[in-house]
Design an enzyme around this catalytic site. Structure first.
Site, PDB file in Angstrom:
ATOM      1  N   LYS A  78       0.850  -1.190   0.000  1.00  0.00           N
ATOM      2  CA  LYS A  78       0.000   0.000   0.000  1.00  0.00           C
ATOM      3  C   LYS A  78       0.886   1.240   0.000  1.00  0.00           C
ATOM      4  CE  LYS A  78      -3.957   1.941   2.548  1.00  0.00           C
ATOM      5  NZ  LYS A  78      -4.863   1.742   3.704  1.00  0.00           N
ATOM      6  N   SER A 153      -9.715   1.634   2.894  1.00  0.00           N
ATOM      7  CA  SER A 153      -8.893   2.458   2.026  1.00  0.00           C
ATOM      8  C   SER A 153      -7.839   1.667   1.237  1.00  0.00           C
ATOM      9  CB  SER A 153      -8.158   3.507   2.879  1.00  0.00           C
ATOM     10  OG  SER A 153      -7.308   2.875   3.833  1.00  0.00           O
ATOM     11  N   SER A 177      -9.961  -1.050   7.034  1.00  0.00           N
ATOM     12  CA  SER A 177      -9.424  -0.796   5.699  1.00  0.00           C
ATOM     13  C   SER A 177      -8.656  -1.927   5.063  1.00  0.00           C
ATOM     14  CB  SER A 177      -8.548   0.468   5.721  1.00  0.00           C
ATOM     15  OG  SER A 177      -9.346   1.610   5.905  1.00  0.00           O
TER      16      SER A 177
END
Length: 485
Positions: A78, A153, A177
């Protein structure tokens, strides 16, 4: 290599010399080149670096050196995790062009295990969102159905694993997330206990909630990467000095006699019928495996959304104060220093980030701290106490991961409160600091459904034990989207 070969199988085949790490990496990069332009799951692809890492694995094997548990296995990171020498933007214009000068702790651990880093995954800006629509670089497309949200996210990480780019990825989980996008994309994801995995090198959103968590296509792969990244790190004051169990060994224990607590309130109003039916079938599968089903209640969990959206913005308003154009990323020069700060933050932060900064500053202000922030922290304590009472009756708590399947992109962007409710089931474990895993448990409307299991603190092995047993008895483990077909 077949796009959906597991990480454990890849590592074994590379170690035996049946395939080279370079060939595995080339295949993965080819899949990324084919599908990422339409999916937008990766913001940065490091083909040269990945091939160099893979070649190092092959050379080590040729010299007869012992290989790490993830040697040659492609991994996605990420874009809020620092990786030395690569862009790390948090999907924000305010960090555009910033190159991380050091590795996050989890990246160090993965390097030592021989993993190959393919690139940085798209995300909601500074990890704020539930649909990946808050990225400054555009939304990620759900690999199961274009035009649907991948979840947020960590949507790029989840979508990349689901689409066959890599068998493993790392995301961050503040209020759901990794779990919510895992549910939307049909993969496995774990939010570890707060303190189990070091946050060093994770760009902070809400420090008392943030945790780094892995994505995988199956529970065994998830257990292996969790084993690699877990453990004490002296650079993180919240890192727990506790032994890390053998997570893969826990997969073989079986579940006969384990008590599974079911939160019936989570299956009532607000939960889509398709999701409810899938979870009820999953409950019966666990009963058939010998689990004892127990009804439990979490009375204060209904306050989780309200408490989270006070605590998290308060911490974000403090953490994001450092991004002002002076030390990181671009700067918009204006008349004086104050005007430069203002212009940089106003124009380079996205609307959701600005909304949460303003909300957090408000609840921390002198006149409202006791009315809002202090009460939210009390609610957080009560939620943790509810879990403690529930675990007196059961070994794990079961609920849906999300109240719905992946919703269309744009469906909730005009109503932030409706978007926030997408995390209604993932927020209580986050506020309590507990480990929780999402595992595929159904498929409706052509889209996956996830089941969430929560355990007491530092009992991740129990989650892997139950999730693996369920996975082996379910038909969902072998389903993949046709994005690369």
């Amino acid at each position: 290599m077949e796009a959906f070969t597991s990480a454990t199988e890849l590592a074994a085949r590379i170690a035996r010399g049946e395939v080279t790490a370079v060939d595995v990496t080339r295949d993965a990069l080819h899949r990324v080149a084919r599908a990422n332009p339409s999916m937008n799951a990766l913001l940065h692809v490091d083909a040269e670096g990945a091939l160099a890492q893979a070649a190092a694995v092959d050379h080590a094997r040729a010299r007869g050196e012992a290989l790490g548990p993830l040697a040659g296995v492609p991994v996605l990171l990420k874009d809020n995790l620092c990786q030395r020498g690569t862009p790390t933007t948090c999907a924000s214009k305010i960090l555009e062009g910033w190159i991380a000068p050091y590795d996050a702790h989890v990246v160090e651990r993965l390097r030592a295990a021989g993993a190959v880093f393919l690139g940085k995954a798209n995300m909601d800006e500074f990890a704020m969102g539930s649909s990946n629509e808050n990225s400054a670089y555009g939304p990620v497309q759900n690999p199961w159905q274009s035009g649907r949200a991948p979840g947020g996210s960590s949507g790029g990480s989840a979508a990349g694993v689901a689409a066959g780019f890599a068998p493993l990825a790392l995301g961050s989980d503040t209020g759901g997330s990794v779990r919510q996008p895992a549910s939307f994309c049909g993969v496995v994801a774990l939010k570890p206990t707060y303190g189990r995995v070091s946050r060093y090198g994770l760009i902070a959103f809400a420090s008392s909630l943030d945790q780094i968590g892995p994505f995988a296509r199956n529970v065994r792969d998830c257990a292996r990467i969790t084993q690699v990244i877990s453990g004490l790190d002296g650079r993180d004051a919240t890192s727990a000095d506790l032994p890390v169990p053998d997570y893969e060994a826990s997969l073989e224990k079986g579940v006969a006699g384990l008590r599974v607590g079911v939160v019936r309130d989570d299956l009532g109003e607000g939960c889509d019928p398709d999701v409810r039916n899938a979870i009820l079938k999953a409950i019966e599968t666990l009963r058939g495996l010998g689990c004892t089903l127990v009804d439990v209640t979490l009375p204060t969990a209904r306050h989780a959304v309200s408490a989270y959206y006070i605590v998290a913005p308060a911490e974000c308003s403090s953490n994001l104060a450092r991004f002002d154009g002076m030390r990181f990323g671009p700067r918009l020069e204006k008349g004086d220093l104050t005007q430069t700060y203002g212009a940089t933050r106003a124009q380079l932060f996205g609307p959701e980030v600005k909304r949460r900064i303003m909300l957090g500053t408000y609840v921390l202000s002198a006149g409202y701290y006791d009315a809002y922030y202090a009460k939210a922290q009390k609610a957080r304590t009560l939620i943790a106490q509810d879990y403690a009472r529930a675990f007196e009756q059961c070994d794990v708590v079961l609920s849906p991961t999300s109240p719905s399947v992946a919703f269309p992109l744009g469906a909730k962007t005009k109503n932030p409160l409706e978007m926030y409710l997408a995390d209604i089931f993932t927020l209580p474990p986050s506020l309590a600091g507990l480990p929780a895993i999402s595992v595929p448990a159904g498929h409706e409307q052509g889209l996956p459904i996830g089941m969430q299991l929560t355990a007491p603190a530092f009992c991740e092995e129990r989650l892997f034990q139950v999730a693996h047993a369920y996975e082996q008895a379910s038909p969902w483990k072998d389903m993949h989207p046709e994005v690369l077909g």
